[in-house]
Design a protein around this motif. Structure first.
Motif, PDB file in Angstrom:
ATOM      1  N   TYR A   4      -1.584   5.397  -5.485  1.00 50.33           N
ATOM      2  CA  TYR A   4      -2.934   6.221  -4.730  1.00 50.33           C
ATOM      3  C   TYR A   4      -2.503   7.765  -4.688  1.00 50.33           C
ATOM      4  O   TYR A   4      -3.603   8.362  -4.419  1.00 50.33           O
ATOM      5  CB  TYR A   4      -3.078   5.519  -3.180  1.00 50.33           C
ATOM      6  CG  TYR A   4      -3.612   4.062  -3.331  1.00 50.33           C
ATOM      7  CD1 TYR A   4      -4.229   3.391  -4.412  1.00 50.33           C
ATOM      8  CD2 TYR A   4      -2.743   3.266  -2.341  1.00 50.33           C
ATOM      9  CE1 TYR A   4      -4.377   1.990  -4.229  1.00 50.33           C
ATOM     10  CE2 TYR A   4      -3.163   1.952  -2.295  1.00 50.33           C
ATOM     11  CZ  TYR A   4      -3.945   1.318  -3.256  1.00 50.33           C
ATOM     12  OH  TYR A   4      -4.152  -0.010  -3.306  1.00 50.33           O
ATOM     13  N   GLY A  15      -8.559   1.373  -1.668  1.00 47.14           N
ATOM     14  CA  GLY A  15      -7.348   0.745  -2.080  1.00 47.14           C
ATOM     15  C   GLY A  15      -6.223   0.641  -0.817  1.00 47.14           C
ATOM     16  O   GLY A  15      -5.831  -0.776  -0.694  1.00 47.14           O
ATOM     17  N   ARG A  18      -8.076  -2.212   1.145  1.00 47.14           N
ATOM     18  CA  ARG A  18      -7.959  -3.787   0.536  1.00 47.14           C
ATOM     19  C   ARG A  18      -6.550  -4.293   0.239  1.00 47.14           C
ATOM     20  O   ARG A  18      -6.666  -5.529   0.807  1.00 47.14           O
ATOM     21  CB  ARG A  18      -8.185  -3.386  -1.046  1.00 47.14           C
ATOM     22  CG  ARG A  18      -8.224  -4.800  -1.924  1.00 47.14           C
ATOM     23  CD  ARG A  18      -8.218  -4.469  -3.485  1.00 47.14           C
ATOM     24  NE  ARG A  18      -6.877  -3.554  -3.837  1.00 47.14           N
ATOM     25  CZ  ARG A  18      -6.856  -2.751  -4.867  1.00 47.14           C
ATOM     26  NH1 ARG A  18      -7.731  -2.838  -5.854  1.00 47.14           N
ATOM     27  NH2 ARG A  18      -5.756  -2.225  -5.123  1.00 47.14           N
ATOM     28  N   ASP A  19      -5.527  -3.668   0.419  1.00 49.61           N
ATOM     29  CA  ASP A  19      -4.250  -3.912   0.797  1.00 49.61           C
ATOM     30  C   ASP A  19      -4.152  -4.709   1.907  1.00 49.61           C
ATOM     31  O   ASP A  19      -3.068  -5.375   2.112  1.00 49.61           O
ATOM     32  CB  ASP A  19      -3.144  -2.910   0.351  1.00 49.61           C
ATOM     33  CG  ASP A  19      -3.269  -2.277  -1.063  1.00 49.61           C
ATOM     34  OD1 ASP A  19      -3.762  -3.048  -1.939  1.00 49.61           O
ATOM     35  OD2 ASP A  19      -2.798  -1.333  -1.242  1.00 49.61           O
ATOM     36  N   SER A  28     -13.602  -2.624   2.740  1.00 54.14           N
ATOM     37  CA  SER A  28     -13.555  -2.002   1.697  1.00 54.14           C
ATOM     38  C   SER A  28     -14.461  -2.264   0.315  1.00 54.14           C
ATOM     39  O   SER A  28     -15.070  -1.605  -0.161  1.00 54.14           O
ATOM     40  CB  SER A  28     -11.868  -2.085   1.276  1.00 54.14           C
ATOM     41  OG  SER A  28     -11.650  -3.451   0.536  1.00 54.14           O
TER      42      SER A  28
END
Length: 267
Positions: A4, A15, A18-19, A28
């Motif tokens: 990232y 990102g 989302r993780d 997200s």
């Protein structure tokens, strides 16, 4: 995460969310869809604005006043398609050439600023339509020329003094507005363009018969006096205190512009 570090801030934030998974991951996706919806809404509004301005103001009210509503709609759709194709071509060109997005942003700001003299002078003065139109056309052409010179490596200020290369590139947009005002002043005071005959109207009073009065009513532009009469009893920034809130906003904006420019680094 290392992956990232090279991404844009918005993409990196999505990102990370989302993780995380769960509700944070759901947020997200909502943020991504909201961003896409915002882009689509902006593009749609721009297309509608261009289509309506060209089909109604240019064709219906000027070039082809007797055109049918159906043909006006067809012209609007054609203009929307052409505008969309031009926008796609510009986007592909920027992507392929990797030129700065600031070029497009500066050009956009310059075009928007060209409406400022028309807005202010049309509301608060009796400046003729031809003077405003001439100023807008000349201002737009000058703005395009100045922006092209600045971002093509032929900055005229840098040629005069190399230290001025650090000056913010937005000067090209403001110079276009200045040329706009100069042309408006020439049309108003030198060529004496007016929207109605001075022998018919004197300080708002009509001399003559009812026919002359009707002609004046049709030719007079929408000024602050007329707006104040229409909006009698309503409180709006444009009509309150003779438009002082609008003028103060523009004055503070100009002051902030000089603050943003800052001092040119002689090094």
């Amino acid at each position: 995460s290392v992956e990232y570090q090279t991404a844009t801030p918005f993409a990196a934030m999505l990102g990370v969310f989302r993780d995380e998974g769960g509700f944070v991951g759901f947020i997200s996706y909502v943020a991504l869809l909201a961003a896409i919806a915002g882009i689509m809404s902006t593009a749609d509004s721009s297309l509608i604005g261009v289509s309506n301005t060209m089909s109604c103001d240019l064709f219906k009210n000027w070039l082809t006043p007797h055109i049918t509503p159906t043909k006006t709609v067809y012209i609007g759709k054609a203009i929307s398609i052409v505008t969309m194709l031009i926008a796609i071509a510009i986007a592909i060109y920027i992507q392929e050439t990797q030129i700065s997005y600031g070029v497009l942003l500066t050009l956009q700001q310059g075009i928007l600023w060209q409406a400022f003299p028309a807005y202010v002078l049309g509301l608060y003065t009796n400046t003729a339509t031809n003077s405003i139109l001439c100023g807008v056309v000349v201002g737009l052409l000058c703005d395009i020329v100045f922006v092209s010179l600045v971002f093509s490596g032929h900055d005229p200020l840098a040629a005069i003094n190399p230290t001025l290369v650090a000056l913010d590139k937005s000067w090209s947009s403001f110079l276009g507005v200045l040329m706009n005002l100069v042309c408006v002043a020439l049309g108003h005071w030198v060529f004496k363009w007016r929207d109605y005959d001075d022998d018919i109207v004197d300080n708002g009073h009509v001399h003559g018969d009812e026919e002359a009065e009707e002609v004046v009513d049709m030719q007079q532009p929408l000024t602050m006096v007329m707006m104040a009469q229409i909006m009698d009893g309503m409180r709006e920034p444009m009509t309150k205190w003779k438009g002082a809130p609008i003028w103060c906003t523009m004055l503070l904006l100009f002051v902030s512009v000089f603050h943003w420019v800052g001092v040119v680094d002689p090094a």
